[in-house]
Design a protein around this motif. Structure first.
Motif, PDB file in Angstrom:
ATOM      1  N   ASP A 131       0.814  -1.213   0.000  1.00  0.00           N
ATOM      2  CA  ASP A 131       0.000   0.000   0.000  1.00  0.00           C
ATOM      3  C   ASP A 131       0.849   1.264   0.000  1.00  0.00           C
ATOM      4  O   ASP A 131       0.405   2.316  -0.478  1.00  0.00           O
ATOM      5  CB  ASP A 131      -0.933   0.018   1.211  1.00  0.00           C
ATOM      6  CG  ASP A 131      -2.051  -0.997   1.087  1.00  0.00           C
ATOM      7  OD1 ASP A 131      -2.256  -1.511  -0.037  1.00  0.00           O
ATOM      8  OD2 ASP A 131      -2.712  -1.299   2.108  1.00  0.00           O
ATOM      9  N   PRO A 139      -5.838  -3.766  -8.986  1.00  0.00           N
ATOM     10  CA  PRO A 139      -6.393  -5.042  -8.512  1.00  0.00           C
ATOM     11  C   PRO A 139      -6.748  -5.994  -9.649  1.00  0.00           C
ATOM     12  O   PRO A 139      -6.723  -7.200  -9.471  1.00  0.00           O
ATOM     13  CB  PRO A 139      -7.631  -4.615  -7.727  1.00  0.00           C
ATOM     14  CG  PRO A 139      -7.987  -3.264  -8.258  1.00  0.00           C
ATOM     15  CD  PRO A 139      -6.692  -2.623  -8.646  1.00  0.00           C
ATOM     16  N   GLU A 168     -14.154   1.657  -7.623  1.00  0.00           N
ATOM     17  CA  GLU A 168     -13.142   0.658  -7.263  1.00  0.00           C
ATOM     18  C   GLU A 168     -11.733   1.197  -7.506  1.00  0.00           C
ATOM     19  O   GLU A 168     -10.825   0.977  -6.703  1.00  0.00           O
ATOM     20  CB  GLU A 168     -13.369  -0.621  -8.060  1.00  0.00           C
ATOM     21  CG  GLU A 168     -12.420  -1.746  -7.687  1.00  0.00           C
ATOM     22  CD  GLU A 168     -12.756  -3.053  -8.374  1.00  0.00           C
ATOM     23  OE1 GLU A 168     -11.988  -4.017  -8.202  1.00  0.00           O
ATOM     24  OE2 GLU A 168     -13.783  -3.098  -9.076  1.00  0.00           O
ATOM     25  N   ASN A 172      -8.955   1.890  -4.407  1.00  0.00           N
ATOM     26  CA  ASN A 172      -7.644   1.257  -4.381  1.00  0.00           C
ATOM     27  C   ASN A 172      -6.504   2.251  -4.486  1.00  0.00           C
ATOM     28  O   ASN A 172      -5.347   1.887  -4.251  1.00  0.00           O
ATOM     29  CB  ASN A 172      -7.545   0.233  -5.522  1.00  0.00           C
ATOM     30  CG  ASN A 172      -8.259  -1.060  -5.210  1.00  0.00           C
ATOM     31  OD1 ASN A 172      -7.723  -1.939  -4.551  1.00  0.00           O
ATOM     32  ND2 ASN A 172      -9.498  -1.177  -5.669  1.00  0.00           N
ATOM     33  N   ARG A 468     -11.725  -3.515  -1.669  1.00  0.00           N
ATOM     34  CA  ARG A 468     -10.394  -3.389  -1.071  1.00  0.00           C
ATOM     35  C   ARG A 468     -10.413  -3.876   0.368  1.00  0.00           C
ATOM     36  O   ARG A 468     -11.439  -3.777   1.055  1.00  0.00           O
ATOM     37  CB  ARG A 468      -9.926  -1.928  -1.111  1.00  0.00           C
ATOM     38  CG  ARG A 468      -8.489  -1.751  -0.603  1.00  0.00           C
ATOM     39  CD  ARG A 468      -8.018  -0.326  -0.712  1.00  0.00           C
ATOM     40  NE  ARG A 468      -6.684  -0.164  -0.135  1.00  0.00           N
ATOM     41  CZ  ARG A 468      -6.039   0.992  -0.040  1.00  0.00           C
ATOM     42  NH1 ARG A 468      -6.603   2.108  -0.484  1.00  0.00           N
ATOM     43  NH2 ARG A 468      -4.834   1.056   0.500  1.00  0.00           N
TER      44      ARG A 468
END
Length: 542
Positions: A131, A139, A168, A172, A468
């Motif tokens: 991260d 992803p 999404e 992320n 996530r």
């Protein structure tokens, strides 16, 4: 002279032949438990596998090329997996076996629980490292904003799918930033762990509960504001309140104006009985004194509370107790009690109609229509449906025909209240026995929940897809479960979208856009920073 025996002669011949060809079992050393424990005799399965590889290569020289290739593939498979021995585990890093001890009374025990905890901590560290990379891996392949926008312009992507995929991508791309909490007193840093944070309807203020090291807890209000440059600042109000009792539930209450008060459920301890307190928000700030209602109700062991915003039940709140639900009007003091068959752990009012939804320890979810208070039997239960375990949180959506419910099995379901059937399930949440809330951001189409494993998960509200999983910045523990808040306008109207995470005594912010900027150094030098201050706080003995 000893008489010759035919069987002994054959046995001797076989032994000599075995030594000559190197396959007799006596040449192989069988490791004992002591050898495995001390690691002196047996160097480990990897070394034995390499010896077998050498033997296979030597013996396969007289065979054909096809048989040699098959034997080499078999030897590689055997070297990759260590044999499992009862009572032992094999450490691939140290290349040896270790004994598993069943109990915790031994000196330096090695148990499966410790091994699993070590593996989980290793996985958490890997996720944190991933991260923190400047360019995080997508992803899924092809999941980027420019490609999605291109497909949308070409008509290859429906509107609903485009919105979900954009959310999404943004989820992320959220990065963790540690926030500094401003206070008037810079001499005493905050070392008390956060336990609960609850935002008001405008997301300008957050009510916080912190565990105190010497027992009990303290609670106060933090104010958020967003700067024009795209940074977020946090200020702790002057006054904190201390209590030796546990805070079970919190909700904001609108008595004089929206979110003018805070409703706090306190559990009794020793000779101090429990109560439900209605506290004006101005009590936590010395600079803006204003009149307001301050009262306490003798309601012991309240598991949950909720405030009604419907005009037909103005200034009414509810509390969920052991096998009871109590409705009380603040101004008149009128009380209505409903007997139920289980403890009521979660509550929330609908907005358009005066209906209270309740979640029980038995897994039952039912609603109470406040317009039918006079009924004596259980016909006042307008809707009833069940989940498999104790309900920990319920959330009524803007379309009040749908309700979200989470239980102690980690199940989160979206229910159609009219059909009393689940229409969506959100998988991945982890809970065994904790009292954990869920959070909904309908403008962004997101559902959030912090699990007992200290991971915060974000789902797509519409299709249940897990977008996530965010690891905690601190090692997982039962008293280190993060408390989170998500809003599209942190700091009020025109504020910043993102996720707030309170874990241990730190506060983190995950911006929902890439334009976030850290506060400048000039502001840091001008304003005293660091956690909640207690010197100027007024202590209240409940």
């Amino acid at each position: 002279m000893k008489k010759w025996n035919r069987r002994e002669g054959q046995r001797t011949h076989r032994q000599h032949g075995a030594h000559r060809h190197g396959w007799y079992r006596g040449n192989q050393h069988r490791p004992t438990l002591d050898d495995l424990w001390h690691g002196h005799s047996d160097p480990g399965p990897s070394f034995r596998a390499s010896q077998r590889n050498c033997d296979n290569e030597a013996s396969s020289s007289s065979l054909s090329s096809s048989s040699s290739s098959s034997s080499s593939s078999f030897s590689s498979k055997s070297s990759s997996a260590a044999p499992e021995l009862p009572g032992f585990y094999f450490d691939p890093e140290k290349n040896r076996y270790f004994r598993l001890l069943p109990g915790h009374n031994n000196c330096n025990p090695l148990t499966r629980e410790q091994l699993q905890e070590k593996e989980r901590e290793k996985q958490r560290a890997q996720m944190l490292t991933e991260d923190e990379k400047p360019r995080k891996k997508a992803p899924r392949e092809g999941l980027n904003t420019s490609l999605l926008l291109q497909k949308r312009h070409l008509g290859l992507l429906p509107v609903n799918s485009y919105c979900r995929l954009i959310h999404e991508v943004k989820v992320n791309e959220m990065k963790r930033h540690k926030l500094q909490i401003q206070s008037n007193d810079s001499s005493d840093p905050n070392t008390d762990n956060f336990r609960i944070i609850v935002e008001d309807s405008a997301c300008e203020r957050v009510f916080t509960v912190n565990d105190v090291s010497h027992g009990g807890c303290k609670y106060g209000i933090m104010k958020f504001s967003s700067c024009s440059r795209g940074s977020l600042s946090v200020e702790m109000c002057d006054n904190l309140y201390f209590t030796n009792r546990k805070v079970n539930s919190i909700c904001w209450a609108s008595v004089n104006y929206p979110d003018s008060h805070v409703l706090v459920c306190l559990v009794g301890v020793a000779d101090t009985p429990g109560c439900v307190s209605l506290l004006p928000a101005f009590l936590f700030n010395n600079s803006n004194p204003e009149p307001g209602m301050l009262c306490s109700f003798k309601i012991s062991t309240a598991w949950s509370c909720a405030w009604c915003l419907n005009p037909q039940a103005d200034k009414t709140f509810s509390t969920g107790l052991s096998r009871r639900v109590i409705l009380k009007e603040v101004e008149t003091g009128r009380t209505q009690t409903y007997s139920v068959g289980s403890d009521v752990l979660a509550q929330q009012f609908a907005l358009r109609v005066p209906v209270l939804f309740n979640g029980c320890r038995s897994g039952e979810i039912f609603s109470i229509d406040l317009r039918q208070r006079g009924r004596r039997d259980h016909s006042w239960k307008a809707n009833r449906f069940h989940q498999e375990s104790a309900i920990t949180s319920i959330r009524v959506l803007q379309d009040e025909n749908y309700l979200l419910a989470a239980d102690m099995l980690g199940q989160i379901k979206l229910w159609d209240v009219r059909m009393t059937k689940p229409v969506q399930q959100y998988r991945g949440h982890y809970n065994e026995h904790a009292y954990l809330p869920i959070h909904v951001s309908e403008p962004d189409g997101l559902l959030l929940a912090a699990g007992q494993d200290c991971y915060t998960r974000i789902w797509s509200l519409k299709d249940g897809h897990l977008l996530r999983t965010i690891p905690s910045p601190h090692p997982a523990a039962n008293d280190m479960i993060p408390s989170v808040v998500f809003s599209s306008q942190l700091g009020g109207r025109g504020g910043l979208p993102g996720l707030l995470m309170a874990v241990k005594h730190n506060l983190y912010y995950f911006p929902y856009n890439t334009d976030y900027q850290e506060g400048s150094k000039e502001e840091s030098n001008r304003t005293p920073l660091r956690g909640v201050r207690t010197e100027s706080a007024s202590s209240c003995e409940d």
